[in-house]
Design a protein around this motif. Structure first.
Motif, PDB file in Angstrom:
ATOM      1  N   LEU A   1      52.683  40.305  54.567  1.00  0.00           N
ATOM      2  CA  LEU A   1      51.572  40.980  53.460  1.00  0.00           C
ATOM      3  C   LEU A   1      51.261  40.197  52.298  1.00  0.00           C
ATOM      4  O   LEU A   1      50.098  39.940  51.926  1.00  0.00           O
ATOM      5  CB  LEU A   1      52.454  42.250  52.812  1.00  0.00           C
ATOM      6  N   THR A   2      52.400  39.066  51.777  1.00  0.00           N
ATOM      7  CA  THR A   2      51.957  38.201  50.679  1.00  0.00           C
ATOM      8  C   THR A   2      51.155  37.076  50.998  1.00  0.00           C
ATOM      9  O   THR A   2      50.010  36.952  50.309  1.00  0.00           O
ATOM     10  CB  THR A   2      53.168  37.684  50.265  1.00  0.00           C
ATOM     11  N   THR A   3      51.149  36.534  52.294  1.00  0.00           N
ATOM     12  CA  THR A   3      50.405  35.425  52.436  1.00  0.00           C
ATOM     13  C   THR A   3      49.057  35.817  52.683  1.00  0.00           C
ATOM     14  O   THR A   3      47.857  35.181  52.411  1.00  0.00           O
ATOM     15  CB  THR A   3      50.944  34.606  53.815  1.00  0.00           C
ATOM     16  N   SER A   4      48.692  37.104  53.612  1.00  0.00           N
ATOM     17  CA  SER A   4      47.466  37.513  53.526  1.00  0.00           C
ATOM     18  C   SER A   4      46.878  38.074  52.311  1.00  0.00           C
ATOM     19  O   SER A   4      45.702  37.773  52.079  1.00  0.00           O
ATOM     20  CB  SER A   4      47.658  38.940  54.452  1.00  0.00           C
TER      21      SER A   4
ATOM     22  N   ALA B   1      43.269  36.602  50.526  1.00  0.00           N
ATOM     23  CA  ALA B   1      42.074  37.616  50.147  1.00  0.00           C
ATOM     24  C   ALA B   1      41.843  37.593  48.517  1.00  0.00           C
ATOM     25  O   ALA B   1      40.641  37.927  48.282  1.00  0.00           O
ATOM     26  CB  ALA B   1      42.736  38.981  50.524  1.00  0.00           C
ATOM     27  N   LEU B   2      42.764  37.247  47.803  1.00  0.00           N
ATOM     28  CA  LEU B   2      42.556  37.534  46.407  1.00  0.00           C
ATOM     29  C   LEU B   2      42.218  36.262  45.613  1.00  0.00           C
ATOM     30  O   LEU B   2      42.077  36.210  44.457  1.00  0.00           O
ATOM     31  CB  LEU B   2      43.735  38.318  45.747  1.00  0.00           C
ATOM     32  N   ALA B   3      42.614  34.955  46.421  1.00  0.00           N
ATOM     33  CA  ALA B   3      42.451  33.651  45.589  1.00  0.00           C
ATOM     34  C   ALA B   3      41.082  33.725  44.965  1.00  0.00           C
ATOM     35  O   ALA B   3      41.108  32.871  43.890  1.00  0.00           O
ATOM     36  CB  ALA B   3      42.631  32.479  46.686  1.00  0.00           C
ATOM     37  N   LYS B   4      39.926  34.320  45.453  1.00  0.00           N
ATOM     38  CA  LYS B   4      38.888  34.137  44.920  1.00  0.00           C
ATOM     39  C   LYS B   4      38.550  34.937  43.736  1.00  0.00           C
ATOM     40  O   LYS B   4      37.598  34.428  42.823  1.00  0.00           O
ATOM     41  CB  LYS B   4      37.534  34.305  45.773  1.00  0.00           C
ATOM     42  N   TYR B   5      39.315  35.795  43.557  1.00  0.00           N
ATOM     43  CA  TYR B   5      39.393  36.405  42.136  1.00  0.00           C
ATOM     44  C   TYR B   5      40.277  36.011  41.276  1.00  0.00           C
ATOM     45  O   TYR B   5      40.289  36.568  39.964  1.00  0.00           O
ATOM     46  CB  TYR B   5      39.732  38.063  42.504  1.00  0.00           C
ATOM     47  N   GLY B   6      40.788  34.811  41.510  1.00  0.00           N
ATOM     48  CA  GLY B   6      41.837  34.262  40.468  1.00  0.00           C
ATOM     49  C   GLY B   6      43.361  34.949  40.434  1.00  0.00           C
ATOM     50  O   GLY B   6      43.930  34.602  39.768  1.00  0.00           O
ATOM     51  N   VAL B   7      43.625  35.636  41.541  1.00  0.00           N
ATOM     52  CA  VAL B   7      44.941  36.101  41.683  1.00  0.00           C
ATOM     53  C   VAL B   7      45.851  35.430  42.629  1.00  0.00           C
ATOM     54  O   VAL B   7      45.269  34.952  43.675  1.00  0.00           O
ATOM     55  CB  VAL B   7      44.597  37.745  42.448  1.00  0.00           C
TER      56      VAL B   7
ATOM     57  N   ALA C   1      49.471  35.214  45.154  1.00  0.00           N
ATOM     58  CA  ALA C   1      50.400  36.112  45.415  1.00  0.00           C
ATOM     59  C   ALA C   1      51.589  35.062  46.074  1.00  0.00           C
ATOM     60  O   ALA C   1      51.208  34.527  46.815  1.00  0.00           O
ATOM     61  CB  ALA C   1      50.008  37.079  46.629  1.00  0.00           C
ATOM     62  N   ASN C   2      52.682  35.399  45.522  1.00  0.00           N
ATOM     63  CA  ASN C   2      53.863  34.498  45.898  1.00  0.00           C
ATOM     64  C   ASN C   2      55.094  35.520  46.496  1.00  0.00           C
ATOM     65  O   ASN C   2      55.204  36.489  45.964  1.00  0.00           O
ATOM     66  CB  ASN C   2      54.270  33.441  45.116  1.00  0.00           C
TER      67      ASN C   2
END
Length: 324
Positions: free
Chosen positions: A195-198, A202-208, A210-211
């Motif tokens: 879930l975290t890697t997905s 998905a959210l990298a382009k929004y500046g978010v 997840a680790n």
């Protein structure tokens, strides 16, 4: 000099005690306003069952969540409590909405809430399996879903640019190395890594970002697991104290970790290890168009011969607890 999380707001789930409490206090120390989530009700000893209660943002005094929130406020910080069950979809929505109502936005989500139903695979009931998957994996999904929707909306409102968002999820070495009496827990924790890697992609382009962390800490939920590890002498630092884990969570929530995304880190006892994704250990190509049974027997049986029973791909030197 401003604190790293000054002006930021954070949610920490399962924060009434143990690891979540230490994480909430650390985020507050770094300047964040914190929503302390824990659905546990007041009473002697509390519970680690964490299921079946939707709850909400009204926290009667005496609950673990309100006690931690009060501890933060007494130290000069800002905090509110939330009693909802994160495994309930609408309760997770209420949790994120509470952070936005109280602080104008959400910046950091730390998913820590969990439970245990330990049993060997041949003895485990369907309810014991469902309960752990529900609280850990579905709970992580629920809060992440609503936090991600919030950040996506903020990005759109800002013309599509990046926003500030940090997710820190909680997995376990039970996923990495296996845990014979915890098939439900190991499966849920493995799912959290996926879930975290997905989510990170998905959210990298929004500046978010997840680790995910694999912490080792002595809490009420793990007291049986670590019963064989001696407690430190008076005045010594416990290598299994949650205080070893909280600073890493604070770092991953901070602006300094803006380029850390989609990573899995093990943390305990003064050690942080950054894990690699699984690598190819051996590779065989068929001599013909399709492998035959005999050909696979010829190449794979010798490769696995003599390996210790139950050997996993986890690195044993990383998974060994440091006592120094």
């Amino acid at each position: 000099m401003p604190l790293p999380l000054e002006g930021r707001s954070a949610i920490v789930t399962g924060a009434g005690r143990g690891l979540g409490r230490a994480e909430a206090l650390e985020l507050a120390r770094l300047g964040a306003a914190v929503v302390v989530n824990d659905y546990e009700q007041p009473g002697p000893g509390g519970t680690t069952r964490a299921e079946g209660h939707r709850g909400g943002s009204v926290s009667p005094s005496g609950t673990p969540a309100e006690s931690v929130a009060e501890e933060i406020r007494a130290a000069g910080g800002s905090a509110v409590a939330h009693l909802g069950d994160v495994a309930d979809h609408e309760s997770a929505r209420d949790l994120v909405d509470l952070a936005v109502r109280e602080y104008g936005k959400l910046d950091v989500l730390v998913n820590n809430a969990g439970n245990l139903r330990d049993r060997m695979i041949f003895s485990m009931s369907e309810d014991e399996w469902d309960s752990v998957i529900r609280v850990h994996l579905k709970g992580h999904f629920n809060t992440t879903h609503f936090a991600a929707a919030h950040w996506r909306s903020r990005s759109k409102a800002a013309g599509g640019g990046p926003v500030y968002g940090r997710i820190v999820n909680t997995s376990s070495e039970a996923f990495l190395a296996g845990s014979a009496g915890q098939p439900n827990y190991a499966a849920a924790k493995g799912g959290i890594v996926g879930l975290t890697t997905s989510t990170a992609l998905a959210l990298a382009k929004y500046g978010v970002t997840a680790n995910v962390i694999c912490p080792r800490a002595r809490t009420r939920m793990t007291q049986d697991v670590f019963a064989g590890f001696p407690k430190p002498e008076e005045g010594a630092v416990d290598p299994l104290s949650p205080d070893h884990v909280a600073p890493l969570v604070g770092y991953l929530a901070s602006p300094a970790a803006g380029e850390v995304n989609g990573q899995l880190l093990i943390v305990h006892g003064g050690m942080v290890a950054v894990m690699e994704r699984p690598r190819v250990a051996a590779k065989y190509d068929t001599a013909k168009d399709v492998f035959t049974y005999g050909e696979l027997d010829d190449v794979l049986t010798p490769y696995f011969a003599g390996r210790p029973p139950g050997e996993t791909f986890a690195s044993p030197e990383v998974l060994t607890l440091r006592h120094d």
